[in-house]
Motif scaffolding. Structure first.
Motif, short mmCIF file in Angstrom:
data_model
loop_
_atom_site.label_atom_id
_atom_site.label_comp_id
_atom_site.label_asym_id
_atom_site.label_seq_id
_atom_site.Cartn_x
_atom_site.Cartn_y
_atom_site.Cartn_z
N ASP A 1 0.81 -1.22 0.00
CA ASP A 1 0.00 0.00 0.00
C ASP A 1 0.84 1.27 0.00
OD1 ASP A 1 -2.29 -1.52 0.02
OD2 ASP A 1 -2.40 -1.59 2.22
N THR A 2 2.14 1.12 -0.31
CA THR A 2 3.02 2.29 -0.29
C THR A 2 3.72 2.46 -1.64
OG1 THR A 2 4.91 1.01 0.53
CG2 THR A 2 3.46 1.99 2.20
N TYR A 3 4.33 3.62 -1.78
CA TYR A 3 5.12 3.92 -2.98
C TYR A 3 6.60 4.01 -2.58
CZ TYR A 3 0.66 5.06 -5.12
OH TYR A 3 -0.62 4.99 -5.60
N GLN A 4 7.44 3.36 -3.38
CA GLN A 4 8.88 3.35 -3.08
C GLN A 4 9.68 3.99 -4.21
OE1 GLN A 4 10.85 -0.05 -1.04
NE2 GLN A 4 11.98 -0.28 -2.96
N MET A 5 10.51 4.94 -3.82
CA MET A 5 11.39 5.62 -4.76
C MET A 5 12.84 5.32 -4.37
SD MET A 5 11.51 7.72 -7.39
CE MET A 5 12.66 8.85 -8.18
N GLU A 6 13.61 4.79 -5.32
CA GLU A 6 15.03 4.51 -5.07
C GLU A 6 15.86 5.19 -6.16
OE1 GLU A 6 15.05 0.22 -5.07
OE2 GLU A 6 15.09 0.19 -2.87
N ALA A 7 17.06 5.61 -5.77
CA ALA A 7 17.95 6.28 -6.72
C ALA A 7 19.39 5.92 -6.41
CB ALA A 7 17.76 7.79 -6.67
N GLU A 8 20.21 5.96 -7.46
CA GLU A 8 21.65 5.74 -7.31
C GLU A 8 22.39 6.83 -8.08
OE1 GLU A 8 25.04 2.25 -7.81
OE2 GLU A 8 23.17 2.11 -8.95
N VAL A 9 23.41 7.39 -7.44
CA VAL A 9 24.24 8.42 -8.07
C VAL A 9 25.66 7.86 -8.18
CG1 VAL A 9 25.06 10.79 -7.99
CG2 VAL A 9 22.83 10.21 -7.00
N CYS A 10 26.21 7.84 -9.39
CA CYS A 10 27.60 7.42 -9.60
C CYS A 10 28.41 8.66 -9.97
CB CYS A 10 27.69 6.38 -10.71
SG CYS A 10 27.03 4.77 -10.25
N ILE A 11 29.47 8.92 -9.22
CA ILE A 11 30.32 10.09 -9.44
C ILE A 11 31.74 9.62 -9.73
CG2 ILE A 11 31.13 12.29 -8.52
CD1 ILE A 11 28.81 12.29 -6.60
N ILE A 12 32.32 10.15 -10.81
CA ILE A 12 33.69 9.83 -11.18
C ILE A 12 34.59 10.99 -10.74
CG2 ILE A 12 35.28 9.29 -13.07
CD1 ILE A 12 33.14 7.19 -12.62
N PHE A 13 35.65 10.66 -10.01
CA PHE A 13 36.59 11.66 -9.51
C PHE A 13 37.97 11.41 -10.13
CE2 PHE A 13 33.41 11.39 -6.15
CZ PHE A 13 33.19 12.71 -5.82
N SER A 14 38.63 12.50 -10.51
CA SER A 14 40.04 12.43 -10.89
C SER A 14 40.93 13.00 -9.79
CB SER A 14 40.29 13.19 -12.20
OG SER A 14 39.89 14.54 -12.07
#
Length: 253
Positions: free
Chosen positions: A113-126
């Motif tokens: 009975d619920t709504y689920q929001m998922e996210a992933e952030v990929c960051i490239i560093f030099s």
């Protein structure tokens, strides 16, 4: 993960002396000849092999950040994740991370009975210092609402190519120095190279960009960098001309 297999051995240079031109006949009759061309090469050579080994630390790091929200209303779930995504992106941009080095993926689903929001952030560093600053800030400000994976260090193809060139050039330089020392031992002077051939290259350690890291989570940051360091060795064979007696002035130098 092993680095790609390098190309097979190849000849870098082969400078063979040209034969001396035939001397013109002496004027007048068909008699003997006088030498007008340069003398033929002496044929004296020194054959040596040399090697070098170099290493290069990783030049990139990838960090993944995961966050989610489960709410009774769809808008509330989206809004909760969106606010944190914007804060993450803003914090990274303020510390010099460009948009092309940030990738965001989102997944929205209905769970009972619920709504689920998922996210992933990929960051490239030099810049690994900036990476630590960004991660420390997000942990401080977002706490347990975001999960940050350990950084995954790797080499770009350009960095690997640079290492291969540098180790080959270093091996050629070591080979030339060895040939010079051999000639000096016998009071001779080293001439031009007649042949330089790369005979063997080896690469180990490190890994190219890979979405999966085999390093356990218990490793420290420096241990991860060390595990991702790439090593390369090269052995070359060279033939140099021996010019003759070593100049006394050069010997004194």
């Amino acid at each position: 993960m092993a680095l790609p297999v390098p190309p097979p051995a190849r000849v870098f240079a082969e400078l063979l002396p040209t034969p001396a031109p035939a001397s013109a006949p002496a004027g007048g009759g068909g008699g003997g000849g006088g030498g007008g061309g340069p003398p033929a090469p002496s044929g004296r050579e020194v054959h040596v092999s040399g090697s070098a080994e170099l290493s290069a630390g990783p030049d990139r790091a990838r960090v993944s950040l995961r966050l989610g929200s489960r709410k009774g209303a769809a808008g509330a779930a989206r809004s909760s994740v969106s606010r944190r995504l914007e804060y993450i992106a803003q914090s990274a941009r303020q510390r010099g991370v460009t948009e092309e080095n940030m990738t965001v993926t989102e997944d929205f689903s209905r769970v009972e009975d619920t709504y689920q929001m998922e996210a992933e952030v990929c960051i490239i560093f030099s810049d690994f210092g900036k990476m630590q600053n960004v991660c420390n800030l997000l942990i401080e400000k977002l706490g347990t609402s975001v999960t940050i994976s350990p950084p995954h260090f790797y080499h770009t193809p350009e960095a690997v190519d640079t290492l291969r060139r540098q180790v080959c050039v270093a091996a050629v330089g070591n080979t030339r120095r060895k040939a010079q020392e051999v000639c000096r031992l016998f009071g001779q002077s080293l001439g031009k190279p007649l042949l330089i051939r790369e005979e063997e290259t080896k690469e180990w350690g490190g890994h190219i960009d890979d979405h999966l890291s085999n390093s356990p989570d218990s490793l420290t940051l420096q241990e991860r960098i060390q595990n991702a360091t790439a090593y390369a060795s090269c052995r070359v064979f060279a033939v140099f001309e021996i010019k003759g007696k070593e100049n006394r002035r050069n010997k004194l130098l």
